[in-house]
Design a protein around this motif. Structure first.
Motif, PDB file in Angstrom:
ATOM      1  N   VAL A 167     -10.164 -75.142  89.085  1.00  0.00           N
ATOM      2  CA  VAL A 167      -9.438 -76.411  89.056  1.00  0.00           C
ATOM      3  C   VAL A 167     -10.219 -77.411  89.911  1.00  0.00           C
ATOM      4  O   VAL A 167     -10.314 -77.252  91.125  1.00  0.00           O
ATOM      5  CB  VAL A 167      -7.991 -76.267  89.590  1.00  0.00           C
ATOM      6  CG1 VAL A 167      -7.241 -77.580  89.453  1.00  0.00           C
ATOM      7  CG2 VAL A 167      -7.256 -75.141  88.876  1.00  0.00           C
ATOM      8  N   VAL A 168     -10.820 -78.378  89.234  1.00  0.00           N
ATOM      9  CA  VAL A 168     -11.648 -79.372  89.922  1.00  0.00           C
ATOM     10  C   VAL A 168     -10.777 -80.580  90.244  1.00  0.00           C
ATOM     11  O   VAL A 168     -10.190 -81.183  89.346  1.00  0.00           O
ATOM     12  CB  VAL A 168     -12.822 -79.818  89.018  1.00  0.00           C
ATOM     13  CG1 VAL A 168     -13.702 -80.827  89.745  1.00  0.00           C
ATOM     14  CG2 VAL A 168     -13.632 -78.614  88.553  1.00  0.00           C
ATOM     15  N   VAL A 169     -10.668 -80.907  91.514  1.00  0.00           N
ATOM     16  CA  VAL A 169      -9.807 -82.019  91.921  1.00  0.00           C
ATOM     17  C   VAL A 169     -10.657 -83.169  92.427  1.00  0.00           C
ATOM     18  O   VAL A 169     -11.409 -83.029  93.394  1.00  0.00           O
ATOM     19  CB  VAL A 169      -8.822 -81.580  93.038  1.00  0.00           C
ATOM     20  CG1 VAL A 169      -7.961 -82.762  93.482  1.00  0.00           C
ATOM     21  CG2 VAL A 169      -7.949 -80.434  92.553  1.00  0.00           C
ATOM     22  N   ASN A 170     -10.548 -84.286  91.759  1.00  0.00           N
ATOM     23  CA  ASN A 170     -11.206 -85.503  92.229  1.00  0.00           C
ATOM     24  C   ASN A 170     -10.089 -86.433  92.664  1.00  0.00           C
ATOM     25  O   ASN A 170      -9.316 -86.934  91.859  1.00  0.00           O
ATOM     26  CB  ASN A 170     -12.031 -86.125  91.092  1.00  0.00           C
ATOM     27  CG  ASN A 170     -12.649 -87.452  91.508  1.00  0.00           C
ATOM     28  OD1 ASN A 170     -12.340 -88.492  90.953  1.00  0.00           O
ATOM     29  ND2 ASN A 170     -13.502 -87.418  92.512  1.00  0.00           N
ATOM     30  N   SER A 171      -9.989 -86.613  93.943  1.00  0.00           N
ATOM     31  CA  SER A 171      -8.856 -87.348  94.486  1.00  0.00           C
ATOM     32  C   SER A 171      -9.328 -88.658  95.092  1.00  0.00           C
ATOM     33  O   SER A 171     -10.303 -88.716  95.822  1.00  0.00           O
ATOM     34  CB  SER A 171      -8.208 -86.481  95.562  1.00  0.00           C
ATOM     35  OG  SER A 171      -7.310 -87.218  96.339  1.00  0.00           O
ATOM     36  N   SER A 172      -8.658 -89.722  94.775  1.00  0.00           N
ATOM     37  CA  SER A 172      -8.951 -90.973  95.472  1.00  0.00           C
ATOM     38  C   SER A 172      -7.620 -91.677  95.705  1.00  0.00           C
ATOM     39  O   SER A 172      -6.644 -91.437  94.995  1.00  0.00           O
ATOM     40  CB  SER A 172      -9.918 -91.838  94.674  1.00  0.00           C
ATOM     41  OG  SER A 172      -9.266 -92.333  93.540  1.00  0.00           O
TER      42      SER A 172
END
Lengths: 136, 136
Positions: A33-38
């Motif tokens: 699970v790749v999480v790109n958070s901004s």
């Protein structure tokens, strides 16, 4: 099927974390699970958003080609990276979280940012910390 | 054969780290290097030394019974735990280091000790940080 959660940013440390997380997922047949958070808002202008979308699409494609079952999640909900990663790890009962550590001081000295510290301490699972130069 | 280096102390966080490191060694057919580091001198009285020896012997036996190729190293050479672990990781070109994080504040709040920070930042390889409550 166990899950590995990885915090991804389109920078050397994010790519290092993703590469290692993909190896670990492959090794144990885990879902990634790749999480790109901004945090959204002023932090992210339109150009950045388009670039991030393109990079995440490329990441998805690479993982698929490598035969890794992956889910890429782009979270823009005003939460800190640490909160987002911990929430996703809880949701998926992650086996562990992979994070990248980055050089931040003017002389390139590595220091442990507050997000990294919070993830290490508050995550519901072990945390694998990868430095950009570990693999680059 | 790759190696996994684990920092071990006879406390909840050390046992948590060891347990996880053993699982990882088994998973990838890696050799396990268990490092029990103390600065010696007044820190370690005779009783402690005897207890540590007995525990490390028990640890070796358990790992052998679990079919894990392991080496237990007790280092008393006046170096910090961080320096010892990093030196051993370099010597073995370790795939990664496993460390335990411990609750240290009076109210049991987890804080990142200076040794943990130094290992995370200065290690030549990724670091897997395990909290005692992750597995206990």
């Amino acid at each position: 099927m166990t899950a590995i959660v990885v915090g991804y940013v389109p920078k050397a440390e994010g790519r290092a974390a993703l590469r290692r997380a993909a190896e670990e997922a492959k090794l144990r047949g885990a879902r990634l699970v790749v999480v790109n958070s901004s945090r959204g808002g002023r932090e992210l202008d339109d150009d950045d958003a388009v670039r991030a979308d393109a990079e995440l699409a490329a990441v998805s494609k690479q993982l698929e080609e490598a035969g890794i079952e992956a889910q890429v999640r782009q979270l823009v909900r005003g939460m800190d990276v640490a909160e987002d990663l911990i929430a996703v790890a809880e949701e998926h009962s992650a086996d562990f979280i992979v994070i990248g550590l980055r050089r931040r001081s003017p002389v390139g000295k590595l220091i442990l940012g507050s997000n990294a510290q919070r993830i290490l301490l508050d995550a519901p699972c072990p945390v694998l910390a990868v430095k950009a130069e570990d693999v680059d």
